[in-house]
Design a protein around this motif. Sequence first.
Motif, short mmCIF file in Angstrom:
data_model
loop_
_atom_site.label_atom_id
_atom_site.label_comp_id
_atom_site.label_asym_id
_atom_site.label_seq_id
_atom_site.Cartn_x
_atom_site.Cartn_y
_atom_site.Cartn_z
N SER A 21 8.32 3.93 -5.24
CA SER A 21 7.13 3.07 -5.29
C SER A 21 7.82 2.01 -5.61
O SER A 21 7.64 1.74 -6.93
CB SER A 21 6.50 3.50 -4.70
OG SER A 21 6.44 4.46 -3.29
N SER A 70 10.83 -1.56 1.95
CA SER A 70 11.05 -2.53 3.33
C SER A 70 9.10 -2.62 1.78
O SER A 70 9.02 -2.44 1.30
CB SER A 70 9.67 -0.65 4.08
OG SER A 70 9.22 -0.19 2.94
N GLN A 71 8.64 -3.00 3.03
CA GLN A 71 7.43 -3.58 1.92
C GLN A 71 6.16 -3.45 2.36
O GLN A 71 5.99 -3.99 3.62
CB GLN A 71 7.60 -4.42 1.39
CG GLN A 71 7.52 -6.31 1.57
CD GLN A 71 7.64 -7.29 1.32
OE1 GLN A 71 8.51 -7.72 -0.01
NE2 GLN A 71 6.76 -8.75 1.68
N ASP A 72 4.78 -2.98 1.71
CA ASP A 72 3.27 -3.19 2.59
C ASP A 72 2.53 -4.11 1.45
O ASP A 72 2.11 -3.64 0.72
CB ASP A 72 3.01 -1.64 2.72
CG ASP A 72 1.32 -2.26 2.64
OD1 ASP A 72 1.10 -2.77 3.22
OD2 ASP A 72 1.48 -0.82 3.52
N ASN A 73 2.81 -5.18 2.44
CA ASN A 73 1.68 -6.37 1.72
C ASN A 73 0.57 -6.17 1.57
O ASN A 73 -0.49 -6.76 0.41
CB ASN A 73 2.64 -8.08 2.07
CG ASN A 73 3.38 -8.01 2.75
OD1 ASN A 73 4.09 -8.23 1.35
ND2 ASN A 73 3.62 -9.12 3.59
N LYS A 75 -0.85 -3.11 0.54
CA LYS A 75 -0.69 -2.94 -0.70
C LYS A 75 -0.06 -2.55 -1.74
O LYS A 75 -0.11 -2.04 -2.57
CB LYS A 75 -0.67 -1.02 -0.30
CG LYS A 75 -1.83 -0.38 1.03
CD LYS A 75 -0.50 0.41 1.16
CE LYS A 75 -1.72 1.58 2.35
NZ LYS A 75 -1.50 2.96 3.01
#
Length: 126
Positions: A21, A70-73, A75
């Motif tokens: 991460s 992948s990305q979680d904008n 967070k």
Amino acid sequence: QVQLVESGGGSVQAGGSLRLSCVASGYTYNTGNMAWFRQAPGKEREGVAAILRSGTTVYADDVEGRFTISQDNAKSTLSLQMNSLKPEDTAMYYCAARPSIYPNSWALRRTTYNYWGQGTQVTVSS
């Protein structure tokens, strides 16, 4: 001031999995491109996977089908799911970011990235 902080590295046996991460501060995820690079001892830093502002993902040939970026904008987190790990995946892994001004074909070009984390070590034993 952009700051990228990686976590999730460790030691695993061949065939195992790890999830890296990268948490960013001072950076808005959906305005640029982000990527994972790695550097093994005595070798140059190489691109592993990138995710473009459009959401398009790009992978190095030797990780295609095994790694997923992948990305979680919401967070502000970039992730790299690594499956079927091999001893040759052993390296320091770095998170990187850049403005989205470069051609997509340069997604894994190290010199186009201007923000870097400190790295997290991944060791895969046979």
